[in-house]
Enzyme design. Structure first.
Site, PDB file in Angstrom:
ATOM      1  N   LYS A   1      50.971 -45.207 -62.840  1.00 24.20           N
ATOM      2  CA  LYS A   1      50.924 -47.110 -63.519  1.00 24.20           C
ATOM      3  C   LYS A   1      52.524 -46.928 -63.266  1.00 24.20           C
ATOM      4  CE  LYS A   1      48.275 -50.354 -66.049  1.00 24.20           C
ATOM      5  NZ  LYS A   1      47.430 -50.679 -66.726  1.00 24.20           N
TER       6      LYS A   1
ATOM      7  N   SER B   1      43.248 -53.662 -65.147  1.00 31.44           N
ATOM      8  CA  SER B   1      44.704 -54.149 -64.975  1.00 31.44           C
ATOM      9  C   SER B   1      45.383 -53.024 -64.161  1.00 31.44           C
ATOM     10  CB  SER B   1      45.184 -54.238 -66.185  1.00 31.44           C
ATOM     11  OG  SER B   1      45.853 -52.664 -66.768  1.00 31.44           O
TER      12      SER B   1
ATOM     13  N   SER C   1      40.695 -50.994 -68.747  1.00 31.62           N
ATOM     14  CA  SER C   1      42.014 -51.108 -67.917  1.00 31.62           C
ATOM     15  C   SER C   1      41.893 -49.632 -66.910  1.00 31.62           C
ATOM     16  CB  SER C   1      42.919 -51.044 -68.233  1.00 31.62           C
ATOM     17  OG  SER C   1      43.492 -52.941 -68.726  1.00 31.62           O
TER      18      SER C   1
END
Lengths: 98, 476
Positions: free
Chosen positions: B79, B154, B178
């Protein structure tokens, strides 16, 4: 009416150092208003214990260490300074504050 | 041999490497080929690293020398809010578009030592704020099951690269769901570990009392392997815990008891198909021989409001560091104050600015007691409620999300609707408990549905155990 108005948004944006356009102010008044109305529900919670301390909430204590054994001076300076938008020699360049 | 990416797991890859069926370089090339054909459409990677083949060759040397760790040569996607030294880490924000990380996050350091390969950095909601990846400054990530729908967020990019066979496994971060929510939207496993079990050194901070790094994988076993490698006390993160911080209880020969918070999961708030799937999952649990117990969680109705107060308060504080002086974007104004206003106003996206304002509001004088302090009081009560429930049950089961993947644009105009997506996931962050999302089936439109197991602090092992039983028994 919403729980917050354009002047409030302006004041908060000033505190948070954000420039916000007029158009966005209007939009924020509306959708922050509905978010605030939603989170306002916590005022109805009556059973909550008072004075929660951080250890009770997170289950961990603050950890301190001696301020000692520094790394070799200048080891990371170049890498970090390279990321600064403006530098002068080994300094980060900033506009005057006063 | 032809590499069957779809059915690979970490253990299988490791065995193939050892047997010499294919090399780390072969595998890396297979993923790069897939990325080449799919990423343009799905927008899951923000950047694919240009040294993947070199990384793979180093891993192959290690394997040939007989020094392979279980993660040697395993292709990871990371990420974009986790730092890898020398590479860009932007948090999908304009303000960090050209920022190069100056050090390795602890999780990265550990993966590097194990010989893992980093394929690239994945798209996300800017600064991890959102549940759809629509808040990325670099475009939305699409769901591989239906390109008109969101991947979740996310950590949406991390989920899509795994679901689309563009990486074997990925790391995400979970502040309110997330990791778990995009995993559930993409038919994957997503773990939010116990607060403090995985170091956050080198993870861009959003809500510091809530954030955890977690794996997104195809199987519970893969999640377990990664968790075992990356967790542990870290001198650089004072909130990390020791192995014995949370007392363990002996589970051998014990029949696990699963708690169902009926009062929390009602028909009105949950999509019909998700609700039906959840009922079916409970029936399957009973068939598998677990004891199911109805539990009541008082004050849990406030958890989402409490979460949004605490998260935004902490985020507004954490994001004050982006000032255009030390690193990142700089916009030049007439004076220093104008520099700040313009840099932050132009560099930070809409949702990020909204949460900063919300956090500033709940922390401002006059409102501090009514919102922030009150939220912390309720947070403590919620934690106590769960601690008590875990005296009676070993695991709590809920749906991961109230809906399956929604349409792109469906909720982005109404932030409150988007926030309501987090209703089942935020409690694990508020209390610090570990939670895992596992696939539990599909809707009629073939969209994945996930369900969530929550355990008490430090009991990830229970989550892995029960998730594996589910996978084995075809709950897909």
């Amino acid at each position: 009416m919403y729980m917050i108005n354009a002047q409030d948004i302006e004041k908060l944006a000033g505190l948070a150092r954000l420039s916000i356009s007029e158009e966005e102010k209007e939009e924020l008044t509306k959708n922050m208003g509905s978010i605030l109305a939603y989170i306002d529900a916590i005022k109805k919670a009556t059973e909550a214990n008072k004075k929660a301390n951080t250890e009770e909430i997170y289950g961990v204590r603050n950890v301190m260490r001696e301020d000692s054994e520094p790394h070799q001076s200048g080891m990371y300076s170049e890498k970090i300074l390279n990321e600064a938008p403006r530098r002068e020699g080994d300094y980060v360049k900033v506009k005057k504050i006063l | 041999m032809i590499i069957d990416l779809k059915n690979l797991t970490i253990k299988k890859v490791h065995e193939h490497f050892i047997k010499g069926d294919f090399t780390a370089l072969d595998l890396a090339r297979a993923y790069l080929k897939n990325i080449e054909s799919k990423n343009k459409d799905l927008n899951a990677y923000l950047e694919v690293f240009d040294d993947v083949e070199e990384q793979a060759k180093i891993a192959d040397d290690k394997i040939k020398a007989g020094k392979a760790d279980i993660l040697t040569g395993i292709p990871f996607a990371i990420k974009d809010n986790i730092l890898i030294e020398g590479r860009i880490a932007s948090s999908a924000s304009k303000i960090l578009e050209n920022y190069h990380a100056t050090y390795d996050a602890t999780v990265i350091k550990k993966l590097k030592e194990a010989g893992a390969i980093f394929l690239g950095r994945t798209n996300m909601d800017e600064f991890a704020m959102g549940g759809s990846t629509e808040n990325s400054a670099f475009g939305v990530t699409k769901n591989p099951y239906d390109h008109t729908r969101v991947a979740g967020g996310s950590s949406g990019g991390s989920a899509v690269v795994v679901a689309g066979d563009m990486a074997l496994v990925a790391l995400g971060s979970d502040t309110g769901g997330s990791v778990r929510q995009p995993a559930s939207f993409c038919g994957l496993v997503g773990l939010k570990p116990t607060y403090g079990s995985v170091s956050r050194y080198g993870l861009m901070a959003m809500g510091s009392s809530l954030d955890q790094i977690g794996p997104i994988t195809k199987t519970a076993e893969d999640a377990e392997i990664i968790f075992n490698e990356v967790h542990g006390k870290d001198i650089n993160d004072s909130t990390t815990i020791f192995e014995n911080t949370h007392p363990k209880k002996d589970l051998k020969n014990k029949k696990l008891i699963i708690g169902i918070p009926k009062n929390f999961i009602n028909k009105d708030g949950v999509d019909k198909e998700v609700f039906t799937n959840f009922e079916a999952s409970i029936a399957k649990i009973k068939l598998l021989g677990y004891e199911v117990k109805e539990i009541s969680l008082s004050d849990i109705d406030y958890s989402l409001a409490v979460y949004y107060i605490i998260m935004s308060a902490e985020a507004s504080t954490n994001l004050s560091r982006f000032d255009g002086v030390k690193y990142g974007l700089h916009k030049d104004g007439k004076n220093l104050l104008e520099d700040y206003l313009m840099t932050r106003g132009e560099g930070l996206g809409k949702e990020v600015r909204r949460r900063i304002l919300l956090g500033t509001y709940v922390l401002s004088s006059g409102y501090y007691d009514a919102y922030y302090n009150k939220a912390n009081d309720i947070r403590k009560t919620i934690k106590k409620t769960f601690d008590n429930v875990f005296r009676e049950v070993d695991v709590i089961l809920t749906p991961t999300t109230p809906t399956p993947a929604f349409k792109i644009g469906e909720k982005s105009k109404d932030p409150l609707q988007m926030y309501l997506e987090d209703v089942f996931t935020v409690t694990a962050n508020l209390t610090g408990m570990p939670a895992i999302s596992v696939p539990s089936g599909f809707t009629n439109d073939k969209l994945p549905i996930g369900m969530q197991f929550i355990a008490s602090h430090g009991r990830e092992n229970i989550l892995f155990e029960i998730s594996k039983v589910f996978e084995k028994n075809g709950v897909k």
